[in-house]
Scaffold this motif. Structure first.
Motif, short mmCIF file in Angstrom:
data_model
loop_
_atom_site.label_atom_id
_atom_site.label_comp_id
_atom_site.label_asym_id
_atom_site.label_seq_id
_atom_site.Cartn_x
_atom_site.Cartn_y
_atom_site.Cartn_z
N ASP A 92 0.81 -1.22 0.00
CA ASP A 92 0.00 0.00 0.00
C ASP A 92 0.84 1.27 0.00
N VAL A 93 1.89 1.31 0.82
CA VAL A 93 2.68 2.55 0.90
C VAL A 93 3.46 2.79 -0.39
N TRP A 106 7.26 7.27 7.39
CA TRP A 106 6.58 6.68 8.55
C TRP A 106 7.54 6.65 9.72
N ASN A 107 7.02 6.97 10.90
CA ASN A 107 7.78 6.86 12.14
C ASN A 107 6.81 6.46 13.23
N ALA A 119 11.62 -1.41 19.16
CA ALA A 119 10.72 -0.44 19.79
C ALA A 119 9.93 0.38 18.78
N GLY A 120 10.53 0.70 17.67
CA GLY A 120 9.86 1.52 16.68
C GLY A 120 10.51 1.36 15.32
N LEU A 121 9.83 1.87 14.33
CA LEU A 121 10.30 1.76 12.96
C LEU A 121 10.16 3.12 12.29
N ALA A 139 13.08 3.90 -4.04
CA ALA A 139 14.23 3.74 -3.15
C ALA A 139 13.77 3.98 -1.72
N SER A 140 14.14 3.09 -0.82
CA SER A 140 13.67 3.18 0.56
C SER A 140 14.83 3.04 1.54
N PHE A 141 14.61 3.61 2.72
CA PHE A 141 15.55 3.43 3.82
C PHE A 141 14.75 3.09 5.07
N PHE A 142 15.22 2.07 5.81
CA PHE A 142 14.56 1.60 7.03
C PHE A 142 15.50 1.73 8.21
#
Length: 150
Positions: A92-93, A106-107, A119-121, A139-142
Motif C-alpha cells: 500500500d505505501v 513513517w515513524n 521499539a519503533g520503525l 528507493a527506501s531506507f529503514f
C-alpha cells in the motif's frame, strides 16, 4: 534518516523526479544495511498491462533482510506481503508513492510482523523516474529502533 533524505534531495532535479541512474547507494555507504530498491512493473513478462503495478525487490540491505520473516531478494512485494501478518502495508505505501510521485515517510510502531522485536520503525520511500514523471523504481531506507534479537 536525515542522511538518506539529504542525499535524496541532492540528487533531485528541480523540475522532475530523480531517475534510477541518479540514485547510487554507494554514495551513502553507512546506510547500505537499511536500503531497499524496488522496480515498479506495470506489465507482465509477455506485455499484458497489469491493473495495478507490482514491485520487485532488486536490492535489500543486510539489516532489512535479517528483519524480514521471509526471503526478499528478487521477489515481488505482494508475494512477500501475503506471507506476513499485516504485510499488505508494504504494498500500500509503495502504491501511494507511485500514484502521487511523492515521498512517503513513517515513524512509529511496526504495522506488520518482523523476525525480531524493536521499539519503533522509521522508514521513507522515495520515487525514482527515468522520464522524470512516471515512477519506475522506489528507493527506501529503514531504521529499526531498539532492536532486540533476543
Amino acid at each position: 534518516m536525515r542522511l538518506f533524505l539529504t542525499y535524496m534531495r541532492t540528487i533531485h532535479p528541480q523540475n522532475r523526479l530523480p531517475s534510477r541512474a541518479d540514485f547510487d547507494p554507494l554514495c551513502i555507504p553507512r546506510l547500505l544495511p537499511g536500503i531497499v530498491l524496488v522496480k515498479v512493473e506495470r506489465t507482465t513478462p509477455d506485455g499484458i498491462l497489469l491493473t495495478s503495478p507490482r514491485f520487485r525487490v532488486l536490492v535489500a540491505g543486510e539489516t532489512v533482510l535479517h528483519a524480514s520473516p521471509v526471503p526478499m531478494m528478487g521477489r515481488y512485494i505482494d508475494e512477500i506481503a501475503a506471507a506476513i501478518a499485516g504485510g499488505q502495508v508494504v504494498v500500500d505505501v509503495r502504491q501511494r508513492v507511485v500514484e502521487t510521485g511523492t515521498t512517503y515517510y513513517w515513524n512509529g510502531r511496526p504495522r506488520m510482523a518482523f523476525r525480531f522485536d524493536f521499539a519503533g520503525l522509521e522508514y521513507c520511500h522515495c520515487p525514482l523516474a527515468a522520464d522524470g514523471r512516471t515512477v519506475d523504481h522506489v528507493a527506501s531506507f529503514f531504521h529499526y529502533k531498539g532492536i532486540n534479537r533476543g
